[in-house]
Design a protein around this motif. Sequence first.
Motif, short mmCIF file in Angstrom:
data_model
loop_
_atom_site.label_atom_id
_atom_site.label_comp_id
_atom_site.label_asym_id
_atom_site.label_seq_id
_atom_site.Cartn_x
_atom_site.Cartn_y
_atom_site.Cartn_z
N GLN A 61 0.87 -1.19 0.00
CA GLN A 61 0.00 0.00 0.00
C GLN A 61 0.90 1.23 0.00
O GLN A 61 1.65 1.45 0.95
N ALA A 62 0.85 1.99 -1.07
CA ALA A 62 1.77 3.11 -1.24
C ALA A 62 1.03 4.33 -1.78
O ALA A 62 -0.04 4.22 -2.37
N VAL A 63 1.64 5.49 -1.58
CA VAL A 63 1.05 6.76 -1.98
C VAL A 63 1.79 7.28 -3.22
O VAL A 63 3.02 7.29 -3.26
N ILE A 64 1.04 7.71 -4.22
CA ILE A 64 1.62 8.34 -5.41
C ILE A 64 2.03 9.76 -5.03
O ILE A 64 1.18 10.56 -4.63
N THR A 65 3.32 10.09 -5.17
CA THR A 65 3.81 11.38 -4.67
C THR A 65 3.96 12.44 -5.74
O THR A 65 4.24 13.60 -5.43
N ASN A 66 3.84 12.06 -7.02
CA ASN A 66 3.95 13.06 -8.09
C ASN A 66 2.82 12.87 -9.09
O ASN A 66 1.97 11.99 -8.91
N ILE A 67 2.80 13.69 -10.13
CA ILE A 67 1.79 13.52 -11.17
C ILE A 67 2.23 12.37 -12.07
O ILE A 67 3.28 12.44 -12.70
N PRO A 68 1.45 11.27 -12.13
CA PRO A 68 1.84 10.14 -12.97
C PRO A 68 1.96 10.56 -14.44
O PRO A 68 1.15 11.34 -14.94
N LYS A 69 2.99 10.04 -15.10
CA LYS A 69 3.22 10.31 -16.52
C LYS A 69 2.73 9.11 -17.33
O LYS A 69 3.13 7.98 -17.06
N VAL A 70 1.91 9.37 -18.32
CA VAL A 70 1.42 8.32 -19.21
C VAL A 70 1.93 8.64 -20.61
O VAL A 70 1.60 9.68 -21.18
N ASP A 71 2.76 7.74 -21.14
CA ASP A 71 3.31 7.93 -22.48
C ASP A 71 3.13 6.63 -23.24
O ASP A 71 3.79 5.63 -22.95
N GLU A 98 -5.07 7.16 -16.52
CA GLU A 98 -4.92 8.61 -16.62
C GLU A 98 -5.68 9.35 -15.53
O GLU A 98 -5.45 10.54 -15.30
N GLN A 99 -6.58 8.64 -14.84
CA GLN A 99 -7.33 9.27 -13.74
C GLN A 99 -6.59 9.16 -12.41
O GLN A 99 -7.04 9.74 -11.40
N LEU A 100 -5.46 8.47 -12.37
CA LEU A 100 -4.67 8.41 -11.14
C LEU A 100 -4.18 9.80 -10.78
O LEU A 100 -3.78 10.57 -11.65
N GLU A 101 -4.17 10.12 -9.49
CA GLU A 101 -3.81 11.46 -9.04
C GLU A 101 -2.73 11.41 -7.98
O GLU A 101 -2.57 10.40 -7.27
N PRO A 102 -1.98 12.50 -7.83
CA PRO A 102 -1.02 12.59 -6.73
C PRO A 102 -1.75 12.47 -5.39
O PRO A 102 -2.83 13.03 -5.21
N GLY A 103 -1.16 11.74 -4.48
CA GLY A 103 -1.75 11.58 -3.15
C GLY A 103 -2.61 10.35 -3.01
O GLY A 103 -2.98 9.96 -1.89
N MET A 104 -2.97 9.71 -4.13
CA MET A 104 -3.79 8.51 -4.04
C MET A 104 -3.02 7.39 -3.34
O MET A 104 -1.85 7.17 -3.63
N ARG A 105 -3.69 6.71 -2.44
CA ARG A 105 -3.11 5.53 -1.78
C ARG A 105 -3.71 4.30 -2.45
O ARG A 105 -4.92 4.08 -2.41
N CYS A 106 -2.84 3.51 -3.09
CA CYS A 106 -3.28 2.34 -3.82
C CYS A 106 -2.53 1.10 -3.35
O CYS A 106 -1.47 1.20 -2.72
N THR A 107 -3.08 -0.05 -3.69
CA THR A 107 -2.38 -1.31 -3.45
C THR A 107 -1.68 -1.72 -4.74
O THR A 107 -2.33 -2.00 -5.75
N PHE A 108 -0.36 -1.70 -4.70
CA PHE A 108 0.44 -2.03 -5.87
C PHE A 108 1.05 -3.41 -5.70
O PHE A 108 1.56 -3.74 -4.63
N THR A 109 1.01 -4.20 -6.75
CA THR A 109 1.68 -5.50 -6.78
C THR A 109 2.69 -5.49 -7.91
O THR A 109 2.39 -5.02 -9.02
N GLU A 152 -7.47 5.24 -3.13
CA GLU A 152 -8.22 6.22 -2.36
C GLU A 152 -7.58 7.59 -2.48
O GLU A 152 -6.35 7.72 -2.45
N LYS A 153 -8.39 8.63 -2.61
CA LYS A 153 -7.88 9.99 -2.77
C LYS A 153 -7.37 10.55 -1.45
O LYS A 153 -7.79 10.12 -0.37
N SER A 154 -6.46 11.52 -1.57
CA SER A 154 -5.89 12.16 -0.38
C SER A 154 -6.50 13.55 -0.19
O SER A 154 -6.91 14.19 -1.16
N LYS A 155 -6.53 14.00 1.06
CA LYS A 155 -7.04 15.34 1.36
C LYS A 155 -5.94 16.28 1.82
O LYS A 155 -6.21 17.41 2.24
N GLN A 156 -4.68 15.85 1.73
CA GLN A 156 -3.58 16.70 2.17
C GLN A 156 -3.44 17.91 1.24
O GLN A 156 -3.55 17.77 0.01
#
Length: 783
Positions: free
Chosen positions: A81-91, A123-134, A173-177
């Motif tokens: 379970q980790a938090v996305i800390t930047n704006i994800p890049k999709v290329d 593309e809808q992933l946002e900074p601050g989202m906490r997701c379960t990554f495998t 899950e979205k973040s409110k920070q």
Amino acid sequence: MKYKYLLLPLAAVSATAGIAAAHVFWVLLLFLLYLLFIIVKTKQYAPVIVCLVSFCVYFFLYTVCDAANVTRYQAGSYTEQAVITNIPKVDGAKMSAVIRTHDKEKWAASYKIRSLEEKRLIEQLEPGMRCTFTGSLEQPAHATVPGGFDYKEYLYSQQIHWLFSVTSIQQCEKSKQPLFKLLNIRKNLISIIRNHVPESSAGIVEALTLGERFSIEDDILSAYQNLGVVHLMAISGMHVGLITAGLFYALIRIGLTREKAGILLLLFLPVYTLLSGAAPSVLRASLMLGFYIAGTLVKRGIHSSAALSLSYLLLLLFNPYFLWQAGFQLSFAVSASLILSSSILKKAGKSRLAGLAMASFIAELSSLPFLLYHFQQISLVSFPMNMVMVPFYTLFVIPVSVIGFLLLLLSRQMGECLFGMFDLVMKPVHDFITYAASVDLFTMIVSKPDFLSLLLLAVSVFTLFAALEKGGFLKLRKSALFFCAVLAYLICRPYFSPWGEADMLDIGQGDSLFISAPHRKGTVMVDTGGVIAYPGESWKEKRHPYSIGEKVLIPFLNGKGVKKLDALILTHADQDHIGEAGVLIKNHRVKRLIVPVGFVKEPKDQNILNMAKENNIPVAEAKRGDTITAGDLQFQVLSPESSDGRSKNDSSLVLWTVFGGVSWLLTGDLESDGETEVLKTYPNLKADILKAGHHGSKSSTSEAFLKQLQPEAALISAGKENRYHHPHEEVLDRLKAYSVNVLRTDISGTIQYRFKKGAGTFSVFPPYDIEETRAQEVKKTAD
């Protein structure tokens, strides 16, 4: 106190020495000399104490930070379970982001997108989202070609130790920070620009308003870099100053007092810094402007040098790894030079044109050591281009970009209308920029300077500034001559070297060999490597496709100080051998192109030859019995005798040469039938060094071939864990049976042979990146 205005600048210099000494201890000796100079010059205790305290604080700060910059994880599979800390890049079909684990460690995550519908979700992933990554963790690698970008060192400076290959993303899950809220606002603003600004101008607008360069076309960005005006695309003091001045004027016009407007600006600056990407140039400009505004509010002015030094010290206190970033170095070096040269700028007179010219000249000179160290190239038209482009950006591009951006937020239709007209102006401007960058005479390549050369250049720049400040034609002439002599030495340095070299470059699953004679009397590249592209759906196409030529070959040649190869030899028309030839040709890096007779086997093979002719590069066909000469380098052509339509591989150009006291046989993708033909024609053929054919395929390097050649070493160029399983075990067993030492790019990186007066030695690059798995593979091969 007489020297009180120098305390902060002295502390900044000492902080630099402290961090550098923690990284390279011999810098301590230079600091002691610097301290001795301060003692002799000032004869006061306060400056010496400030220098010592600053040096010690930042020395121990960097030491502690570096000691803590370690990982708690090991390679393997994880569900986290980790938090996305930047704006994800999709290329294309790839998403990349930085994620932070539960124990605050950062990973560089990437995810391969499987469908267009999934891409829309990603593309809808946002900074601050906490997701379960495998996924699975693997260590990043150092650059395996000299001059290449060292991704491992870059990630280390970001305190990232792992690449995380993600296989699934769930339960987000979205973040409110507040911080992540700001980053999400930035993401949405970038999306607005991309959706409502013409594609050819969207990248410029994003760069100038939000500090985002992702949408800038590769050709445009490269042209700005080559002409020395890429700083215009970075938000810096000029941009922040213009935006802040415009906001201050607006606040005054609506009736706010100067004090209230100043307070609002102090609140605005950190918000804008985050919205614009918080690059080093933005951080510096915002901090300096904040100090000026705060000083005005408390009725105490602050000197520019103090504001700059304080900004520098604070940023290094926040992150001492900033010191190694090229952007950080250039931003502060140019700013410091302009501040220290205030008396020179005053002498330039009241003419704005003269002031701009002198400021551009000072910026050019002060940035030169950093540009040569990091990029090894300078533009000879950078000065006139800045004279034209700086006013154009200041008076038109930046104001229109900001005003248009604000209009988009208020009225999409009005913003689109303005940017439509803006695009009509920018298209011919960018056409002119790309044309100017394509002119070969405008660029100078200098081999990467060593420390002493860099120090000598810095001293020559300093003496030139001192002469400009003091005036006097004689002093200025002497300083200018000294500077020109140092620059000439840097340019000519490779021609003084008695060393020659051969480099089998690690370019993945392909071949590329660079050879340079002593004193630079001949440079040749045999094949260029290339990525085999497979047709796919349009949504998978990358905006910034990876180019071995742009990212590996050109930086390598720049680092060696090679502007143009005397000859580019293409052994045959397979993509993994010629795929990057077009990049070298278009960038004017080739004087002569040599291909085997019958090179064109299918219509697409003709494209390279057409491109060479369009760029006025002579093309020659080589066949058995020919001799290829490039300066002191000579290659005997052993095959093919004539065009063979049956096999591209057996039509490979086979070259025999001698340099560094040993004979070399370069075989392209020659297979066993072709080897038999060569042996039949040359029954007494021997070679000390064999470039194994076809990347170590079992269809090449036959037992009969090895028995006749009796090589001492074999070079194999293959991609790590390639799909073809090159080199094959059968080939390795045959080489072992004949006691041939094997050097492989997939294990050791670039294979280097340096020679002088008929003797040479092999080494690998990088010499320090010998990880446990790599060492085991080397041992396995040796056994």
